[in-house]
Write an enzyme that holds these catalytic residues in place. Sequence first.
Site, PDB file in Angstrom:
ATOM      1  N   ASP A 112      28.937  25.228  47.282  1.00 43.48           N
ATOM      2  CA  ASP A 112      30.096  25.264  46.369  1.00 43.48           C
ATOM      3  C   ASP A 112      31.033  24.045  46.649  1.00 43.48           C
ATOM      4  O   ASP A 112      31.454  23.556  45.720  1.00 43.48           O
ATOM      5  CB  ASP A 112      30.977  26.506  47.229  1.00 43.48           C
ATOM      6  CG  ASP A 112      30.831  27.483  46.319  1.00 43.48           C
ATOM      7  OD1 ASP A 112      31.072  27.684  45.110  1.00 43.48           O
ATOM      8  OD2 ASP A 112      31.541  28.735  46.948  1.00 43.48           O
ATOM      9  N   GLU A 169      38.431  25.946  42.877  1.00 42.66           N
ATOM     10  CA  GLU A 169      38.663  27.098  43.905  1.00 42.66           C
ATOM     11  C   GLU A 169      38.435  26.502  45.315  1.00 42.66           C
ATOM     12  O   GLU A 169      39.103  26.945  46.104  1.00 42.66           O
ATOM     13  CB  GLU A 169      37.457  28.060  43.365  1.00 42.66           C
ATOM     14  CG  GLU A 169      37.818  29.191  44.404  1.00 42.66           C
ATOM     15  CD  GLU A 169      36.577  30.312  44.162  1.00 42.66           C
ATOM     16  OE1 GLU A 169      35.790  30.226  43.223  1.00 42.66           O
ATOM     17  OE2 GLU A 169      36.713  31.316  44.800  1.00 42.66           O
ATOM     18  N   ASP A 202      34.928  26.054  38.443  1.00 35.93           N
ATOM     19  CA  ASP A 202      34.461  27.073  39.512  1.00 35.93           C
ATOM     20  C   ASP A 202      33.207  26.573  39.953  1.00 35.93           C
ATOM     21  O   ASP A 202      32.148  26.848  39.099  1.00 35.93           O
ATOM     22  CB  ASP A 202      34.663  28.361  38.920  1.00 35.93           C
ATOM     23  CG  ASP A 202      34.217  29.502  40.104  1.00 35.93           C
ATOM     24  OD1 ASP A 202      33.747  29.059  41.067  1.00 35.93           O
ATOM     25  OD2 ASP A 202      34.683  30.522  39.906  1.00 35.93           O
ATOM     26  N   ILE A 262      30.635  27.682  42.088  1.00 34.99           N
ATOM     27  CA  ILE A 262      29.679  28.410  41.842  1.00 34.99           C
ATOM     28  C   ILE A 262      30.430  29.823  41.666  1.00 34.99           C
ATOM     29  O   ILE A 262      31.009  30.442  42.810  1.00 34.99           O
ATOM     30  CB  ILE A 262      28.815  28.426  43.395  1.00 34.99           C
ATOM     31  CG1 ILE A 262      27.925  27.257  43.187  1.00 34.99           C
ATOM     32  CG2 ILE A 262      28.024  29.792  43.176  1.00 34.99           C
ATOM     33  CD1 ILE A 262      27.027  27.354  44.207  1.00 34.99           C
ATOM     34  N   ASP A 263      30.180  30.498  40.636  1.00 34.63           N
ATOM     35  CA  ASP A 263      30.981  31.606  40.410  1.00 34.63           C
ATOM     36  C   ASP A 263      29.940  32.707  40.787  1.00 34.63           C
ATOM     37  O   ASP A 263      28.728  32.504  40.415  1.00 34.63           O
ATOM     38  CB  ASP A 263      31.476  31.892  38.893  1.00 34.63           C
ATOM     39  CG  ASP A 263      32.202  33.284  38.762  1.00 34.63           C
ATOM     40  OD1 ASP A 263      33.028  33.690  39.397  1.00 34.63           O
ATOM     41  OD2 ASP A 263      31.699  34.221  38.047  1.00 34.63           O
ATOM     42  N   THR A 306      29.762  34.006  43.916  1.00 34.35           N
ATOM     43  CA  THR A 306      29.284  33.418  45.197  1.00 34.35           C
ATOM     44  C   THR A 306      28.405  34.438  45.907  1.00 34.35           C
ATOM     45  O   THR A 306      27.289  34.440  46.710  1.00 34.35           O
ATOM     46  CB  THR A 306      30.655  33.009  46.198  1.00 34.35           C
ATOM     47  OG1 THR A 306      31.472  32.488  45.273  1.00 34.35           O
ATOM     48  CG2 THR A 306      30.002  31.941  46.973  1.00 34.35           C
ATOM     49  N   ASP A 336      37.882  30.850  36.849  1.00 36.45           N
ATOM     50  CA  ASP A 336      37.098  31.838  36.418  1.00 36.45           C
ATOM     51  C   ASP A 336      36.885  31.914  34.898  1.00 36.45           C
ATOM     52  O   ASP A 336      36.054  32.493  34.231  1.00 36.45           O
ATOM     53  CB  ASP A 336      37.210  33.347  36.737  1.00 36.45           C
ATOM     54  CG  ASP A 336      36.878  33.400  38.257  1.00 36.45           C
ATOM     55  OD1 ASP A 336      36.071  32.854  38.936  1.00 36.45           O
ATOM     56  OD2 ASP A 336      38.096  34.067  39.031  1.00 36.45           O
TER      57      ASP A 336
HETATM   58  C1  2IP Z   1      34.384  36.109  41.716  1.00 38.08           C
HETATM   59  C2  2IP Z   1      33.413  36.466  41.103  1.00 38.08           C
HETATM   60  C3  2IP Z   1      33.308  37.935  41.387  1.00 38.08           C
HETATM   61  C4  2IP Z   1      34.359  38.753  40.471  1.00 38.08           C
HETATM   62  C5  2IP Z   1      35.585  38.205  40.883  1.00 38.08           C
HETATM   63  C6  2IP Z   1      35.721  36.711  40.985  1.00 38.08           C
HETATM   64  O1  2IP Z   1      34.358  34.607  41.945  1.00 38.08           O
HETATM   65  O2  2IP Z   1      32.957  36.107  39.767  1.00 38.08           O
HETATM   66  O3  2IP Z   1      32.199  38.638  40.942  1.00 38.08           O
HETATM   67  O4  2IP Z   1      34.126  39.943  40.792  1.00 38.08           O
HETATM   68  O5  2IP Z   1      36.549  38.480  40.191  1.00 38.08           O
HETATM   69  O6  2IP Z   1      36.733  35.935  41.273  1.00 38.08           O
HETATM   70  P1  2IP Z   1      33.388  40.976  39.751  1.00 38.08           P
HETATM   71  O7  2IP Z   1      31.727  40.806  39.961  1.00 38.08           O
HETATM   72  O8  2IP Z   1      33.604  42.315  40.332  1.00 38.08           O
HETATM   73  O9  2IP Z   1      33.759  40.732  38.592  1.00 38.08           O
HETATM   74  P2  2IP Z   1      33.865  33.864  43.260  1.00 38.08           P
HETATM   75  O10 2IP Z   1      32.170  34.450  43.365  1.00 38.08           O
HETATM   76  O11 2IP Z   1      33.746  32.623  42.787  1.00 38.08           O
HETATM   77  O12 2IP Z   1      34.616  34.027  44.245  1.00 38.08           O
HETATM   78 CA    CA Z   2      34.887  32.630  40.491  1.00 42.18          CA
END
Ligand code: 2IP
Ligand code: CA
Length: 417
Positions: free
Chosen positions: A58, A83, A175, A177-178, A180, A339
Amino acid sequence: MALKMSDVLTALVHASEKSANIARACKQEEELFQLLVQEKKGSEKNKKFVSDFKTLADVLVQEVIKHDMGRKFPGLEDHIFGEESNEFTNSLGGGGLRPALSVMFHIWFPGEKIKVGVCATEEDTAKLLAKVLNGNMTAAKLLASIVHHHVSIEDPDLEKVTADIPQDTMAVWVDPIDSTFQYIKGYANEKSKDGIYSKGLQCVTILIGVYDRSSGLPLMGVINQPFVACDPETCRWNGQYFWGLSYKGISICSLRNEVNAASQSADDQDEVLRQKMISQAGDNNLSVVISTSESEGIKSALSMLRLYYAAGAGYKSLCVVQGFVSVYLLSEDTTFKWDCCAPHAILKSLGGGIVDFQECLKRQKDGNLDELPELVYNTPVNGATGVDRWANKGGLVAYRCRKHLDTIMNIISSVNL
Ligand code: 2IP
Ligand code: CA
């Protein structure tokens, strides 16, 4: 100074692809991957998860993007936000912080805080990474070689962008790695339904979005999906990326550019599926993707529609970009500027966008949804601290087609949540 938008976009695509290489490498080296997992603390924590994870991948990805963009466009690196903070504590212990000394005597001061970054040479980056990796020079060298490896991609469509843009109008949300959680725990062999993965490595994305510093609106963005298909013979993952730009009346979108795509026939099948989904999405056949943690009220309000669940804010937006669903709706404040900026730019280039859900609901009830409350990326939430400063407070709706947005809002506002 005016920059060619095609140069900026090309640099973003290259940075995203190098990032995807890092993400893939870290995941494939299981031993290395275990070393990297660290828990986020205090105000850095996403309140949604009991434990959130920060990985070296990340942090490194974010720093590589900053470094590579800054080298191409000096000064831009000071306007790249993300982030992740770049301070990483190695696992030699949990002691106090002695910044200057610890660099020289880290063996004597366990729990050292190290600033992860890209050095002038591959060798120096490897040395720096070795510290974070508790002396694992093999892993550090491998990562450093990817960080310093020049990425080149043939994408003639990028050349079609002819506009210029002043450098000082741009800022960037990253972001690295979204999703994570899926990156760390997600399986490689999940099955998709109508092209949508509810969980798994496919839900991981790298998001780089450029916005206008004064209006806060998105200008261009890249979504890179590092894990699309795993080649059973080589056990290597293929990825793909999407980019989009909308600026001064120009709208252009890649849809789509596979990098080493698994096979042409699989692509064709995807394309057929996508076109089918888009054409079917009349008012009675809307489809929505939501988070599993979405409120019960919203879940039941949408139950009459084709409803999908998927992990990852970036991935859910990507499902809208690709036309696998009409809309991604989130009623809560659990996503952040990083995001949404990149997906928003791409959706805008396709004639759609991302709007504030709660504000839409309010305007809908007041009968003035003519002017849409688009998300903006330059203004922190009033009075908030830590990550919450950059939360999308009112939730969001991501859409490609305005008619679909209106239909969804009509459905939601007709029920008591
Ligand atoms: C997170 C990731 C999560 C999401 C959340 C984001 O970002 O995308 O999957 O939740 O909202 O902030 P969900 O999967 O329930 O939509 P990160 O992984 O970068 O923390
Ligand atoms: Ca994210």
